[in-house]
Design an enzyme around this catalytic site. Structure first.
Site, PDB file in Angstrom:
ATOM      1  CG  ASP A 186      -2.019  -1.033   1.136  1.00 50.18           C
ATOM      2  OD1 ASP A 186      -2.481  -1.317   0.009  1.00 50.18           O
ATOM      3  OD2 ASP A 186      -2.432  -1.543   2.186  1.00 50.18           O
TER       4      ASP A 186
ATOM      5  CG  ASP B  12      -6.700  -1.559  -2.352  1.00 52.04           C
ATOM      6  OD1 ASP B  12      -6.870  -2.786  -2.475  1.00 52.04           O
ATOM      7  OD2 ASP B  12      -5.875  -1.064  -1.558  1.00 52.04           O
TER       8      ASP B  12
END
Length: 164
Positions: free
Chosen positions: A118, A136
């Site tokens: 991330d 995402d």
């Protein structure tokens, strides 16, 4: 044979594009993890960070073995691929492809690193949204597109019913 204008081809192209974009951006982040340090301020409200999430959304199910989450995501992708194959709608195919590609992008990370890379950190004041990645974004946009498609389809069907 599937023509390049078919919903299936569009969905497949969407999935491949999502995987490539996701993995390319993650490769840049991983290669520059030391330079990122704790964070790089891009503009007010947005930082680049480096983190690994061994859970799912918001870190839920953290500590679950990487292979368990990978198996779950792969199973969902298989179901979505069947839905893509059956779809006659280009919008739905695009959405299914985006979701599949995003999910598989995160599966690739789980297999390679044991967790998802991330790096996008949005915040307001001291409140930070959990960091996320392009995979995402593709999943969320694909789901939003499916929801919008169903709303437009329902609206279109109800207007036709009134004309009959």
């Amino acid at each position: 044979m599937t023509s390049m204008n078919s919903p299936r081809a569009l969905g497949l192209t969407s999935a491949i594009t999502a995987i490539i974009a996701d993995q390319a951006t993650k490769a840049v982040v991983v290669a520059n993890a030391d330079a990122l340090g704790s964070e790089i301020a891009v503009f007010p409200g947005f930082n680049l960070v480096f983190g690994r999430n061994d859970g799912v959304t918001f870190g839920m199910l953290g500590g679950t073995p990487w292979w368990g989450l990978s198996l779950l995501a792969s199973s969902i992708c298989l179901w979505l691929a069947i839905m893509l194959y059956r779809s006659d709608s280009r919008i739905e195919a695009l959405a299914y492809g985006a979701i599949i590609g995003g999910a598989l992008g995160n599966v690739i990370d789980r297999v390679r690193f044991g967790g998802v890379t991330d790096f996008l950190d949005f915040y307001a004041g001291q409140m930070h949204w959990p960091a996320f990645n392009l995979a995402d974004v593709f999943v969320v946009c694909g789901v939003a597109l499916l929801l919008l498609a169903s709303v437009f389809e329902r609206h279109g069907n109800s207007s036709r019913v009134g004309q009959e």
